[in-house]
Design a protein around this motif. Structure first.
Motif, PDB file in Angstrom:
ATOM      1  N   ALA A 114       0.835  -1.207   0.000  1.00 36.32           N
ATOM      2  CA  ALA A 114       0.000   0.000   0.000  1.00 36.32           C
ATOM      3  C   ALA A 114       0.870   1.258   0.000  1.00 36.32           C
ATOM      4  O   ALA A 114       0.580   2.234  -0.696  1.00 36.32           O
ATOM      5  CB  ALA A 114      -0.927  -0.001   1.207  1.00 36.32           C
ATOM      6  N   LEU A 115       1.953   1.221   0.759  1.00 31.84           N
ATOM      7  CA  LEU A 115       2.863   2.364   0.803  1.00 31.84           C
ATOM      8  C   LEU A 115       3.532   2.589  -0.551  1.00 31.84           C
ATOM      9  O   LEU A 115       3.622   3.717  -1.042  1.00 31.84           O
ATOM     10  CB  LEU A 115       3.934   2.133   1.868  1.00 31.84           C
ATOM     11  CG  LEU A 115       3.482   2.283   3.320  1.00 31.84           C
ATOM     12  CD1 LEU A 115       4.453   1.601   4.267  1.00 31.84           C
ATOM     13  CD2 LEU A 115       3.337   3.754   3.682  1.00 31.84           C
ATOM     14  N   LEU A 116       3.976   1.508  -1.179  1.00 37.57           N
ATOM     15  CA  LEU A 116       4.613   1.619  -2.488  1.00 37.57           C
ATOM     16  C   LEU A 116       3.630   2.134  -3.533  1.00 37.57           C
ATOM     17  O   LEU A 116       3.986   2.931  -4.403  1.00 37.57           O
ATOM     18  CB  LEU A 116       5.191   0.272  -2.912  1.00 37.57           C
ATOM     19  CG  LEU A 116       6.442  -0.180  -2.165  1.00 37.57           C
ATOM     20  CD1 LEU A 116       6.765  -1.637  -2.486  1.00 37.57           C
ATOM     21  CD2 LEU A 116       7.626   0.707  -2.523  1.00 37.57           C
ATOM     22  N   SER A 117       2.391   1.688  -3.434  1.00 39.60           N
ATOM     23  CA  SER A 117       1.364   2.144  -4.375  1.00 39.60           C
ATOM     24  C   SER A 117       1.161   3.650  -4.264  1.00 39.60           C
ATOM     25  O   SER A 117       1.010   4.348  -5.278  1.00 39.60           O
ATOM     26  CB  SER A 117       0.050   1.411  -4.103  1.00 39.60           C
ATOM     27  OG  SER A 117      -0.973   1.896  -4.942  1.00 39.60           O
ATOM     28  N   GLU A 118       1.170   4.175  -3.038  1.00 32.59           N
ATOM     29  CA  GLU A 118       0.979   5.608  -2.839  1.00 32.59           C
ATOM     30  C   GLU A 118       2.223   6.400  -3.248  1.00 32.59           C
ATOM     31  O   GLU A 118       2.140   7.397  -3.969  1.00 32.59           O
ATOM     32  CB  GLU A 118       0.650   5.891  -1.366  1.00 32.59           C
ATOM     33  CG  GLU A 118      -0.745   5.481  -0.951  1.00 32.59           C
ATOM     34  CD  GLU A 118      -1.818   6.289  -1.654  1.00 32.59           C
ATOM     35  OE1 GLU A 118      -1.709   7.526  -1.670  1.00 32.59           O
ATOM     36  OE2 GLU A 118      -2.731   5.663  -2.223  1.00 32.59           O
ATOM     37  N   LEU A 119       3.396   5.953  -2.801  1.00 35.98           N
ATOM     38  CA  LEU A 119       4.605   6.724  -3.053  1.00 35.98           C
ATOM     39  C   LEU A 119       5.038   6.685  -4.519  1.00 35.98           C
ATOM     40  O   LEU A 119       5.691   7.609  -5.006  1.00 35.98           O
ATOM     41  CB  LEU A 119       5.748   6.218  -2.155  1.00 35.98           C
ATOM     42  CG  LEU A 119       5.616   6.574  -0.676  1.00 35.98           C
ATOM     43  CD1 LEU A 119       6.702   5.905   0.140  1.00 35.98           C
ATOM     44  CD2 LEU A 119       5.661   8.085  -0.476  1.00 35.98           C
ATOM     45  N   SER A 120       4.679   5.629  -5.227  1.00 34.55           N
ATOM     46  CA  SER A 120       5.059   5.542  -6.632  1.00 34.55           C
ATOM     47  C   SER A 120       4.315   6.565  -7.494  1.00 34.55           C
ATOM     48  O   SER A 120       4.663   6.768  -8.651  1.00 34.55           O
ATOM     49  CB  SER A 120       4.811   4.129  -7.174  1.00 34.55           C
ATOM     50  OG  SER A 120       3.439   3.790  -7.096  1.00 34.55           O
ATOM     51  N   GLU A 173      12.106   0.305  -8.204  1.00 36.51           N
ATOM     52  CA  GLU A 173      12.926  -0.733  -7.602  1.00 36.51           C
ATOM     53  C   GLU A 173      13.689  -0.190  -6.390  1.00 36.51           C
ATOM     54  O   GLU A 173      13.820  -0.871  -5.363  1.00 36.51           O
ATOM     55  CB  GLU A 173      13.900  -1.288  -8.645  1.00 36.51           C
ATOM     56  CG  GLU A 173      14.581  -2.585  -8.257  1.00 36.51           C
ATOM     57  CD  GLU A 173      13.615  -3.750  -8.108  1.00 36.51           C
ATOM     58  OE1 GLU A 173      14.019  -4.742  -7.464  1.00 36.51           O
ATOM     59  OE2 GLU A 173      12.474  -3.662  -8.603  1.00 36.51           O
ATOM     60  N   SER A 174      14.181   1.044  -6.495  1.00 33.04           N
ATOM     61  CA  SER A 174      14.882   1.649  -5.362  1.00 33.04           C
ATOM     62  C   SER A 174      13.939   1.866  -4.188  1.00 33.04           C
ATOM     63  O   SER A 174      14.301   1.618  -3.024  1.00 33.04           O
ATOM     64  CB  SER A 174      15.499   2.985  -5.784  1.00 33.04           C
ATOM     65  OG  SER A 174      16.462   2.807  -6.785  1.00 33.04           O
TER      66      SER A 174
END
Length: 421
Positions: free
Chosen positions: A61-67, A82-83
């Motif tokens: 969920a965090l990656l979805s938002e920050l991406s 990836e980073s």
């Protein structure tokens, strides 16, 4: 009340200055893509984060938002997905929390007028100086602020794009714009592009006041000269003549503080304090041939615990270099066998930029461990944050003038400056 938006906000020198003067203000939004700087800003100005209460818990969920954001890990290059994926969840939470708590719009190249708060009084833009500075020339960065240069300093033209969006959508323009950059912006190489920028602002109705100020005249023992431009929108009681008369009468190039800064108030030489000792050790490089050149060729600020200098050179993003801002020599109180001197520590650098020691302490105390032997905000990052920032006491005086001019709008043209001290 000054409603302020900080673009290229860094660690928040502007809000630090506003906190120090008797002015009501609100930071409506920030724009910063460097994840370290945005975290530092949040901790220093919004306080400790409480991540256990955070609404997003899964890493996906965090990656979805920050991406969704164009983020950077070094202030130069964008972070790849990836980073991001390799960062620990606690750091992802901290980054997202920083964005939310500072209303950070992140990417200056995509932010639009509709994203900004209404009725902005002041928009600040301290765009990157690397491609303007002399150091930029050493690294073959020749483009300066040419709009076709496609470098970091050419991000200035994203501010133009944003202001055009204000104009074209009918949204009220900010009443004041505040620019800060290296004085090389006035050099023969860059002045024509800078004049194009000034002409554009004038076409929108702004009156520009360009001043070059040295931090050492504002209570900070740092020989740091920077150019500022205050652009005042002609509206209300602010007509061109009133604005020009005001700046002529209250010219900050004539300002001299009545406080006599003493370098001993900024250097931390008491190594009985174990925190100061550890910071000194971390900034004491092994003595090599290249370090011998640094030791012999740079200003000696102190010998052991005795201050012998009066002013440091302009702080840059790195200190283990030649030339640097000054060094402390070890003679009788060497804390390590392999060093003969030390560089300015990040703590001292923050103090020499006008930040309070407790702000630095809060950042260090809330640093995040991202690996067994690695912290998120490294010693090198702290130096970079300080070197990229703006001297706070200089901003204090500029904001006092902006606030006074803002009050003139209400008074319809009468003024009596009573804020500069």
């Amino acid at each position: 009340m000054l409603n302020v938006v900080e673009t290229f906000s860094g660690i928040g020198a502007q809000v630090e200055a506003l906190k120090n003067i008797d002015v009501d203000y609100k930071i409506g939004a920030t724009v910063e893509w460097d994840i370290g700087a945005m975290y530092a800003y949040d901790i220093m100005h919004n306080g400790k984060q409480f991540l256990e209460d955070y609404r997003l818990n899964s890493k996906d969920a965090l990656l979805s938002e920050l991406s969704k954001f164009n983020l950077s890990g070094n202030g130069k290059d964008p972070l790849t997905y990836e980073s991001l994926r390799h960062l620990p969840s606690v750091l992802l939470k901290a980054i997202h929390t920083s964005i939310e708590r500072s209303n950070n719009k992140v990417d200056v190249s995509t932010v639009a007028a509709r994203d900004m708060p209404d009725n902005i009084d002041v928009l600040t833009y301290s765009f990157p100086c690397q491609d303007l500075s002399i150091a930029g020339t050493w690294h073959h960065n020749q483009g300066g602020i040419d709009r076709e240069a496609n470098n970091r300093s050419s991000l200035l033209w994203q501010v133009e794009r944003l202001l055009k969006d204000y104009r074209d959508t009918g949204k009220m323009l900010p009443g004041f714009l505040l620019m800060e950059n290296v004085s090389q912006i006035l050099s023969k190489k860059h002045i024509q592009n800078f004049k194009v920028w000034q002409d554009f602002l004038e076409s929108l109705g702004y009156v520009n006041q360009v001043i070059t100020l040295n931090a050492r005249n504002f209570g900070v023992p740092q020989n740091r000269e920077r150019t500022y431009m205050v652009s005042v929108l002609q509206e209300g009681g602010l007509e061109k003549k009133i604005i020009e008369d005001y700046f002529r009468e209250y010219d900050l190039t004539n300002f001299r503080t009545n406080k006599n800064p003493n370098l001993s108030d900024f250097l931390r030489l008491n190594y009985a304090n174990l925190v100061y000792r550890d910071e000194a050790l971390l900034n004491s490089p092994n003595y090599t041939i290249s370090r011998e050149k640094i030791m012999k060729g740079n200003t000696i600020l102190a010998i052991d615990d005795k201050v012998v200098g009066s002013v440091v050179g302009a702080l840059t993003t790195k200190q283990d270099r030649h030339p640097n801002s000054g060094i402390v020599i070890y003679k009788n109180r060497n804390p390590t066998e392999n060093a003969r001197y030390r560089n300015i520590t990040p703590r001292e650098a923050f103090l020499l930029m006008g930040f309070k020691e407790e702000s630095f302490d809060s950042l260090v105390e809330n640093n995040i461990r991202v690996a067994k032997n690695r912290l998120f905000i490294t010693n090198a990052k702290l130096h970079r944050f300080a070197g990229n920032s703006i001297v706070v006491p200089v901003l204090e005086q500029i904001f006092k003038q902006i606030n006074e001019l803002n009050e003139i709008k209400v008074k319809k043209g009468s003024y009596n400056l009573n804020l500069i001290v």
